[in-house]
Every structure is written in structure tokens, then in C-alpha cells.
Design a protein around this motif. Structure first.
Motif, short mmCIF file in Angstrom:
data_model
loop_
_atom_site.label_atom_id
_atom_site.label_comp_id
_atom_site.label_asym_id
_atom_site.label_seq_id
_atom_site.Cartn_x
_atom_site.Cartn_y
_atom_site.Cartn_z
N LYS A 93 16.76 -25.98 26.93
CA LYS A 93 17.99 -25.20 26.86
C LYS A 93 18.00 -24.08 27.90
O LYS A 93 18.29 -22.92 27.59
CB LYS A 93 18.17 -24.60 25.46
N SER A 127 16.82 -32.54 34.99
CA SER A 127 17.93 -32.43 34.05
C SER A 127 17.43 -32.60 32.61
O SER A 127 17.87 -31.89 31.69
CB SER A 127 19.00 -33.48 34.37
N THR A 128 16.50 -33.52 32.43
CA THR A 128 15.91 -33.74 31.10
C THR A 128 15.19 -32.48 30.61
O THR A 128 15.35 -32.06 29.46
CB THR A 128 14.92 -34.92 31.15
N CYS A 177 20.37 -19.74 25.26
CA CYS A 177 19.67 -20.40 26.36
C CYS A 177 18.37 -19.64 26.65
O CYS A 177 18.19 -18.49 26.21
CB CYS A 177 20.54 -20.49 27.62
N SER A 226 15.72 -29.42 31.64
CA SER A 226 16.71 -28.36 31.45
C SER A 226 17.34 -28.46 30.06
O SER A 226 17.53 -27.45 29.37
CB SER A 226 17.81 -28.44 32.52
N LYS A 227 17.67 -29.69 29.66
CA LYS A 227 18.29 -29.88 28.34
C LYS A 227 17.29 -29.64 27.22
O LYS A 227 17.61 -29.01 26.21
CB LYS A 227 18.86 -31.30 28.24
N LYS A 228 16.06 -30.11 27.40
CA LYS A 228 15.05 -29.99 26.36
C LYS A 228 14.72 -28.54 26.07
O LYS A 228 14.48 -28.15 24.93
CB LYS A 228 13.79 -30.74 26.78
#
Length: 468
Positions: free
Chosen positions: A245, A238-239, A310, A241-243
Motif C-alpha cells: 500500500k 506494481s505487485t 498508505c 506497491s499494492k502489497k
């Protein structure tokens, strides 16, 4: 109206158009092709529609025995070849050549069994989908065109890039009575059966990046363990994925690394002017104001793809190229590309046993990793081809990772290697641009000069033959 009648009507229309428009005609044709050229079982005589395009704009005509340039389609529909392949159009006028573009079976609209769904149904319908059948199609179509145009003495040069370049070189070897010569651009014909070291592709990718920037190279090299470190933590994916985008949540670290791998290899393979994607990635990484490694990598991603909402794993469906090439690599086009030591990537050796098992699980039949070299050759290529082969140009750009599996030295007086240090994948056969660097201009001039030499000798031999 039947298919044969449709084609005959097209030829009649073409002859009228040529009279009225003075060879300024480009027209799409379909012709019936035999499903299986190599068997005489009743089912082998089934047929399908195969597409090809003729462009007469600069052709000198059959009476002048003007040449025919034929582009051999590869793993994509015909449409992209007409705009993306410039060699034929750029050289049609000086050669006074007829330009022909032929679509590969099982791609575009050249589909056996009436529909793509039926053609890709299982290994029984896909079994007719291979390189030998494809070049037999091409030979049949070329002879058909020459007969229709009363141009049996017109010399033919076949051209192809990448897989199509392999087809062009193999076509000249298998059908020397049909093609006078072949231009095989970025054709890795030696990346089979362990002739080329498995890790050669990724070694060149790494070399390209290292030459662009040592700090960029080192940042990428160190990033893989950092990805694994974060991915192993609770909510680590998840980290990531966010980093980065990502368009969809990441499901594994290997998925994420595969996306980055695709970006780096694509940048290296197509590292061409004026943008030079490797430099773009490295400018993003080296110019990052962030301190941590993965933030620098993300800035490289943004530099490569541009500003988007994204990145990396946008939802896509399999293209027909993906579908077709998956079968081809799982049947005969087994190129054992792995990642060795001393690159900017994590080592990942090619596992042939696992590859064959996966292909058999997918299609129900095992891959044939040794068939290409059995059917076309490749081992001890210089020793063999200098004795019987002729009139093949192997052109390469040495920044192209596939050049590692290409022919990079002359094999004989007429099987020649033309390469450029700064060139990339199939760049030499793409359309000319005013901004083309001098080394690319000279590479193309060298290729044209060689082909002119082949034609001059052919016309001299033809003239002497007719006097007998």
C-alpha cells in the motif's frame, strides 16, 4: 532599529523583567555573529543573526557564581530543542542554573547571507558551514552572555546529543577556558576514518532485533531476496506497491528496500520506553496470520506506523535538517557506515571513492574524510586524552546503533563513560517521565553526580584562587 540595538534593548527588557518576575524569564535573543572566525579577509567580517534562548527561572545569579548549562544546537532549528531536551530544565533547580540554548549556524533562523536560498546557493556560501565555525560561535556567545550578566566566574557545562554531543566533547577540548565540562550524549566521535568498523552500526541494529525475536530477525533477513525475486518479474514493482500500500508507485527495488531499512534502523536507534519500537515491529511480524514472508513484513510496517491509508513513500520535501546534514556529511562529517556480513540486511559495503564522487557531483567540491580526526583527534583516543583532556562524560545507550562509534570506557579519572545496556539514542537527555525505568533514572543520577563533583572542585579552586 539596527540588530545590535535590538539586542541591547532585549537585555534592558530582560533586566527589568528579572526584577519584577524574580528569575522566571525565558527569552529569545539574536546576536550578530562573525561569518568566518578563522580568517582576516574583508569578507570574513560579514555578520549574520544567530539565535539563542535564556531561561532564568532557577538561576542563583552571578553574585553566587551559579552555574550555566548550555545546550549546543545541532542539525535542527532551535524550537525543538526547548521541548525535546529535558536535561537542562530537569536539573536547573538543583544546580540553581541559568539555562542557555543556542541555535547552530545555517539551521532555523540563524542563516548567513540573509536567506536560506542564498546561504545554500553553492559551495562558496556553504563553505562557512562546518563544526569548527559552529563551536567558535558557541564560545563567542557564551562569553558574551557571561559578560552581559557579570557572570565571568560562573562555571559552564555544555550539553549536546548525537552530532551535538560530538560538538560538546570537541568544545571542551578546544575551549577549556570557556566550559568547565561537557556532557556528550550518544556522540559517535569514533565513527570516522575507520576507527570503528564500517559495519558496526548495522550489526547493532541486527542484534537489537535478534534479541527481541529470533523468528522476527530471520523473517527480515530472508525478506530481501524475496523482494528482489518479485521486483525482477514483469509488473513486479506494481505487485510490491499494492502489497505494501505504498503512497506512490515504486520505481525500483532499491527504493523500496531503503524505506524498510529506514524503518528498521529508526526503530533500533530510538528503541525506548514505553513503546520499544523494535518490539512493536516484531510483534507485527511474528503475530501475522499470513504465511508468506512479505505479508509478515507488511504487518510489521503497519505495527510500526499504525493504521494509515498508505505507507513508506509518502510525498515529502527536503527538511532543512536534510539539506543541512547532506552538506555536512559531504564536506567533513564523513561517517563510513556500511553493511557487513552476518546481519539481517543484504551486504552493502561503504564505498568511499563513490561517496566522494557523488558529493563532488552534488556540490562541486570533494568530501574531506580525514579532517575530523585531524582537527579533533580520535585515533588512540585513550592514549592521547588521558594526558591532556578532562571533564567529559560520554553517555550512551547500547541499543543505539551509534553507540558502536561512541566512547564506551573511561579514558581517565575525569573523562568518563556512562552507558546502559537497554538505553537508546540520546534518551538520557530527554525530559524525565514518571514511567522511566530504574536503569535510566540511575544513569541520569550518575551523570549529575559527576557534574556536581566537577563543580565542587571548581568552587574550591576558585575560593583558593581568590585568597591569593
Amino acid at each position: 532599529m539596527g540588530l545590535v540595538q535590538l539586542e541591547e534593548q532585549s537585555w534592558k527588557t530582560l533586566r527589568l523583567c528579572r526584577l519584577h518576575q524574580f528569575q522566571r524569564v525565558s527569552k529569545l535573543f539574536t546576536t550578530l555573529k562573525t561569518l568566518d572566525h578563522f580568517n582576516y579577509k574583508p569578507e570574513s567580517y560579514a555578520t549574520f543573526q544567530q539565535r539563542y534562548v535564556l531561561n532564568f527561572q532557577h538561576w542563583g545569579g552571578a553574585n553566587a557564581t551559579a552555574p550555566i548549562l548550555v545546550y549546543l544546537g545541532a542539525e535542527s532549528p532551535l524550537g525543538g530543542d526547548l521541548s525535546g531536551i529535558g536535561f537542562l530544565h530537569d536539573n536547573a533547580a538543583p544546580f540553581k542554573a541559568l539555562c542557555v540554548y543556542i541555535e547552530h549556524r545555517y539551521y532555523g533562523k540563524s542563516i548567513p547571507f540573509r536567506s536560506r536560498k542564498e546561504a545554500f546557493k553553492n559551495a562558496s556560501t556553504l563553505g562557512y558551514f562546518n563544526s569548527a565555525q559552529a563551536i567558535a560561535d558557541y564560545a563567542d556567545i557564551i562569553m558574551h552572555i557571561k559578560k552581559k550578566l557579570h557572570a565571568m566566574s560562573s562555571p559552564v557545562i555544555v550539553i549536546g546529543g548525537s552530532y551535538g554531543g560530538m560538538l560538546a566533547s570537541w568544545f571542551r577540548l578546544k575551549y577549556p577556558h570557556v566550559a568547565l565540562g561537557a556532557l556528550a550524549s550518544s556522540a559517535p566521535i569514533l565513527y570516522f576514518n575507520n576507527i570503528t568498523p564500517s559495519g558496526a552500526y548495522y550489526s547493532i541494529v541486527s542484534k537489537d532485533f535478534r534479541e527481541a525475536s529470533e523468528t522476527c530477525y530471520q523473517t527480515i533477513r530472508k525478506s530481501w531476496s524475496e523482494i528482489d525475486k518479485i521486483a525482477s518479474k514483469h509488473h513486479g514493482l506494481s505487485t510490491l506497491s499494492k502489497k505494501f500500500k505504498t503512497c506512490e508507485p515504486l520505481t525500483s527495488s532499491s527504493e523500496f528496500k531503503n524505506y524498510l531499512d529506514t524503518m528498521y534502523t529508526g526503530a533500533a536507534q530510538y528503541d525506548r520506553p514505553p513503546s520499544y519500537p523494535v518490539n512493536e515491529v516484531c510483534r507485527g511480524i511474528d503475530g501475522s496470520k499470513k504465511q508468506d514472508i512479505l505479508s509478515k513484513i507488511f504487518d510489521g510496517v503497519v505495527a510500526y506506523y499504525g493504521n494509515r491509508t498508505c505507507y513508506l513513500n509518502q510525498p515529502t520535501s527536503d527538511s532543512e535538517t536534510d539539506q543541512g546534514w547532506r552538506w555536512q556529511t559531504c564536506s567533513e562529517m564523513v561517517m563510513p557506515i556500511g553493511v557487513g556480513e552476518n546481519t539481517m540486511f543484504q551486504p552493502d559495503p561503504f564505498d568511499l571513492d563513490s561517496f566522494i564522487k557523488n558529493c563532488k557531483g552534488y556540490y562541486g567540491v570533494p568530501a574531506r574524510p580525514h579532517w575530523i580526526t585531524s582537527y579533533y583527534g580520535g585515533q588512540d583516543i585513550k592514549l592521547i586524552l588521558q594526558r591532556f583532556g578532562s571533564n567529559i562524560i560520554f553517555s550512551n545507550g547500547l541499543r543505539d546503533p551509534y553507540s558502536s562509534g561512541g566512547v564506551l570506557e573511561n579514558l581517565s579519572d575525569s573523562i568518563l563513560a556512562v552507558s546502559t545496556v537497554k538505553g537508546s539514542h540520546c534518551l538520557d537527555i530527554q525530559p524525565k517521565r514518571e514511567t522511566d525505568p530504574e536503569w535510566l533514572v540511575e544513569q541520569r543520577k550518575t551523570v549529575v553526580k559527576i557534574i556536581k563533583g566537577w563543580m565542587a572542585k571548581y568552587y574550591a579552586d576558585l575560593k583558593a584562587f581568590k585568597r591569593q
